[in-house]
Design an enzyme around this catalytic site. Structure first.
Site, mmCIF file in Angstrom:
data_model
loop_
_atom_site.group_PDB
_atom_site.id
_atom_site.type_symbol
_atom_site.label_atom_id
_atom_site.label_comp_id
_atom_site.label_asym_id
_atom_site.label_seq_id
_atom_site.Cartn_x
_atom_site.Cartn_y
_atom_site.Cartn_z
ATOM 1 N N ILE A 143 0.725 7.946 50.179
ATOM 2 C CA ILE A 143 1.525 8.247 48.980
ATOM 3 C C ILE A 143 2.915 7.634 49.050
ATOM 4 O O ILE A 143 3.678 7.715 48.095
ATOM 5 C CB ILE A 143 1.642 9.768 48.734
ATOM 6 C CG1 ILE A 143 2.080 10.507 50.006
ATOM 7 C CG2 ILE A 143 0.339 10.327 48.205
ATOM 8 C CD1 ILE A 143 2.290 12.005 49.802
ATOM 9 N N GLY A 144 3.232 7.015 50.142
ATOM 10 C CA GLY A 144 4.550 6.399 50.208
ATOM 11 C C GLY A 144 4.717 5.652 51.518
ATOM 12 O O GLY A 144 3.967 5.845 52.469
ATOM 13 N N LYS A 145 5.720 4.797 51.508
ATOM 14 C CA LYS A 145 5.977 3.981 52.694
ATOM 15 C C LYS A 145 7.446 3.610 52.656
ATOM 16 O O LYS A 145 7.988 3.318 51.581
ATOM 17 C CB LYS A 145 5.106 2.714 52.620
ATOM 18 C CG LYS A 145 5.066 1.898 53.881
ATOM 19 C CD LYS A 145 3.837 0.980 53.873
ATOM 20 C CE LYS A 145 3.832 -0.047 52.759
ATOM 21 N NZ LYS A 145 4.574 -1.259 53.046
ATOM 22 N N ASP A 318 22.115 8.721 53.824
ATOM 23 C CA ASP A 318 21.185 7.759 53.223
ATOM 24 C C ASP A 318 20.693 8.289 51.872
ATOM 25 O O ASP A 318 19.509 8.181 51.553
ATOM 26 C CB ASP A 318 20.007 7.535 54.186
ATOM 27 C CG ASP A 318 19.189 6.293 53.816
ATOM 28 O OD1 ASP A 318 19.669 5.476 53.011
ATOM 29 O OD2 ASP A 318 18.056 6.159 54.327
HETATM 30 N N1 ATP Z 1 6.957 15.196 51.156
HETATM 31 C C1 ATP Z 1 6.611 14.121 50.430
HETATM 32 N N2 ATP Z 1 5.853 14.258 49.322
HETATM 33 C C2 ATP Z 1 5.514 13.179 48.596
HETATM 34 N N3 ATP Z 1 5.896 11.927 48.877
HETATM 35 C C3 ATP Z 1 6.670 11.728 49.952
HETATM 36 C C4 ATP Z 1 7.063 12.807 50.786
HETATM 37 N N4 ATP Z 1 7.842 12.318 51.773
HETATM 38 C C5 ATP Z 1 7.931 10.996 51.570
HETATM 39 N N5 ATP Z 1 7.230 10.621 50.483
HETATM 40 C C6 ATP Z 1 7.069 9.253 49.941
HETATM 41 O O1 ATP Z 1 7.109 8.344 51.017
HETATM 42 C C7 ATP Z 1 8.201 7.424 50.864
HETATM 43 C C8 ATP Z 1 8.745 7.076 52.216
HETATM 44 O O2 ATP Z 1 9.177 8.242 52.860
HETATM 45 P P1 ATP Z 1 10.545 8.247 53.675
HETATM 46 O O3 ATP Z 1 11.660 7.822 52.777
HETATM 47 O O4 ATP Z 1 10.704 9.582 54.311
HETATM 48 O O5 ATP Z 1 10.205 7.118 54.746
HETATM 49 P P2 ATP Z 1 11.196 6.228 55.635
HETATM 50 O O6 ATP Z 1 10.411 5.134 56.242
HETATM 51 O O7 ATP Z 1 11.922 7.126 56.577
HETATM 52 O O8 ATP Z 1 12.153 5.680 54.515
HETATM 53 P P3 ATP Z 1 13.422 4.688 54.664
HETATM 54 O O9 ATP Z 1 12.904 3.315 54.383
HETATM 55 O O10 ATP Z 1 14.366 5.190 53.580
HETATM 56 O O11 ATP Z 1 13.950 4.865 56.045
HETATM 57 C C9 ATP Z 1 9.173 8.152 49.942
HETATM 58 O O12 ATP Z 1 10.007 7.263 49.235
HETATM 59 C C10 ATP Z 1 8.219 8.873 49.027
HETATM 60 O O13 ATP Z 1 7.709 7.977 48.049
#
Ligand code: ATP
Length: 541
Positions: A143-145, A318
């Protein structure tokens, strides 16, 4: 003071609140409680549970107000109320000021204590009873990355084989990419400890032979308590990296070599389990422009979340619309939670001060939304960056997006936190409430000493949103009204929000306000509001 008397005062207070616009349900409540009180008995078992709660809460509130010397409010004259409850709010009270201050500050503390004691409801409604290992979950689609992790929908089912799972996915599992942190739980947790900042009290279990935090991990990571506008990590554990859907196509390089020939990742990594939110703030804003009410409520929620973090010694560093998750409450209002703490500053010993001795020191994530005092800092011996108002500044910049505008700090021609001048800030559209425009302008002040804290900025919005007629005239005559209003807000929130499975966003926010009410902050907020309104009326004359 007898219980009867306390309850009587509570009911009187409840009635005065009814006159100030509580819903019919509260009237029914008062009618239910009154005969019961007159009989002088304990709550009848026939009384519906939520009414029983009201009775207890009102009694508690009345007792607390009494203890703060405010018991006369319900029955006293307008004059005695003013004497007891003069909140001042920069209104020039002179001889009554000191005594009034003392009592007002005590009253604020009492209200604060009352509302911070009743904890916000936490998710999940059915707490996870296990879930400390990856096998406890069915993992669905991605659902996300981000740059550091992939996030998957998940469920913690009853013992059903994962491939037979047909249910919903109420959870989200974030799998961190582990490139340089080694493969022992200890080093993984140490190098990713910032991700654990929003971990709930049950997130990590100490088990013989498994992940231990109190043992070799040594120092516990700094964690923050639950807040409705901050994500809660319900479970955190390390496990071997599995081959999840889309892994080979989307992030082959960060997989361990056993899973992909190009992979340079370590074998084990950190997993975080959270509630699965339907979308990010960015997706929501791309799909539709929020109404002015929703925009204001979203701004308020971000400020409440940031204030909560600040109070617990954490700077997120952030903030951006990708790092804010969103769901709608049962009334269709957006509820926001701040997530992704990977870049945060959470140092138990140093608080929000970061020694900036060289360019190697990490100043945080999103360089576009770096507050001036962070972006313009030059490292050197003894240089310290103070982050206490940096997140509030970022919220000010995000406010443009909340009202359908382009963030002025984004894009190749955008302003730079390091060098912009306040007069370069674009005006928000005229349909944005004037008090909100004031808050945004204040949050984006370059000089942090002249910028309100997230708490004060949130209070300005609270006063503007809920103050209504009581605050329409912030002058000496309104002092008593202000105090009455605070107390009535307290009773109103107690009466209205309870009994629902989950409070509406507006109720949650009102509760946040009361849980943080502090005389000095309130005064400062009212001062800013007065200043803004005076400026506007000066301009319009
Ligand atoms: N609890 C959640 N429920 C639904 N989607 C989520 C959730 N947590 C994260 N996501 C999705 O996943 C994506 C990436 O998560 P997150 O920002 O925590 O990852 P990251 O790799 O640490 O990001 P960054 O590139 O900002 O460091 C978010 O932008 C969102 O789309």
């Amino acid at each position: 003071m007898s219980v009867k008397r306390v309850l009587s005062r509570g009911l009187e207070l409840g009635r005065s609140v009814l006159q100030l616009g509580l819903p019919r349900s509260a009237g029914r409540l008062a009618a239910k409680l009154r005969p019961e009180y007159l009989r002088g008995g304990q709550p009848q078992s026939s009384l519906p549970p939520r009414y029983r709660y009201y009775r207890v809460s009102l009694r508690g509130l009345a007792a607390r107000l009494q203890a703060a010397g405010l018991g006369r409010l319900a029955g006293g004259s307008a004059r005695s109320r003013a004497a007891f409850l003069a909140f001042g709010v920069g209104l020039g009270l002179v001889e009554e000021q000191l005594e009034g201050d003392r009592r007002s500050a005590a009253a604020c503390r009492e209200i604060q204590a009352l509302f911070s004691k009743k904890k916000f409801q936490t998710f999940p409604e059915q707490p996870l009873v296990s879930g400390y290992k990856l096998e406890d979950y069915v993992i669905g689609k991605q659902i996300g990355k981000g740059c550091n992790a992939a996030v998957y929908e998940a469920a913690a089912p009853a013992p059903v084989p994962p491939d037979q799972w047909t249910g919903a996915f109420p959870l989200a599992v974030k799998m961190m990419w582990n490139i340089g942190a080694g493969s022992s739980s200890e080093t993984i947790l140490r190098s990713m400890s910032q991700e654990l900042v929003p971990a709930g009290p049950q997130a990590m279990r100490q088990e013989a032979g498994a992940l231990t935090l109190h043992g070799h991990f040594g120092r516990l990571p700094e964690t923050v308590s639950h807040h409705p506008n901050v994500i809660t990590v319900h479970r955190a554990f390390t496990a071997e990296v599995p081959l999840l859907p889309g892994a080979e196509e989307e992030y082959p390089d960060v997989l361990p070599a056993r899973l992909h020939p190009r992979g340079v990742g370590n074998n084990r990594t950190l997993f975080l389990v959270m509630k699965n939110y339907p979308r990010t703030l960015r997706h929501h804003l791309e799909a539709s422009a929020p109404s002015r009410r929703d925009g204001t409520l979203m701004l308020l929620q971000l400020l409440e979340g940031v204030d909560h973090l600040c109070k617990q010694g954490v700077a997120h560093r952030d903030l951006k619309s990708d790092n804010v998750l969103l769901e709608l409450d049962s009334g269709g209002r957006p509820r926001l939670v701040i997530t992704d703490f990977g870049c945060c500053l959470a140092e138990r010993d140093r608080g929000l001060q970061l020694p900036f001795s060289s360019w190697w020191v990490d100043r945080g994530g999103n360089s576009c939304l770096m507050a001036p005092e962070v972006a313009a800092a030059v490292p050197g011996p003894g240089v310290v960056i103070d982050y206490s108002k940096a997140d509030a500044w970022a919220v000010g910049a995000m406010a443009y997006e909340l009202f359908g505008q382009k963030n002025p700090f984004y894009g190749p021609c955008g302003l730079e936190g390091r060098s912009y001048q306040e007069k370069q800030l674009p005006a928000l559209p005229s349909n944005v409430p004037a008090d909100v425009r004031l808050v945004v302008r204040l949050l984006l002040r370059r000089n942090p000493n002249k910028r309100p804290s997230a708490r004060v900025a949130a209070n300005i919005l609270h006063l503007s949103l809920w103050g209504g007629r009581a605050l329409a005239r912030l002058d000496r005559a309104a002092a008593g009204k202000m105090a009455d209003w605070l107390l009535c807000e307290s009773a109103r929130v107690l009466l209205k929000g309870v009994g629902r499975s989950r409070a509406l966003v507006e109720e949650e926010q009102r509760r946040c306000f009361l849980a943080n009410v502090d005389l000095e902050d309130l005064r400062t907020a009212a001062g800013f509001l007065l200043y803004g309104r005076a400026q506007r009326s000066g301009l319009s004359q």
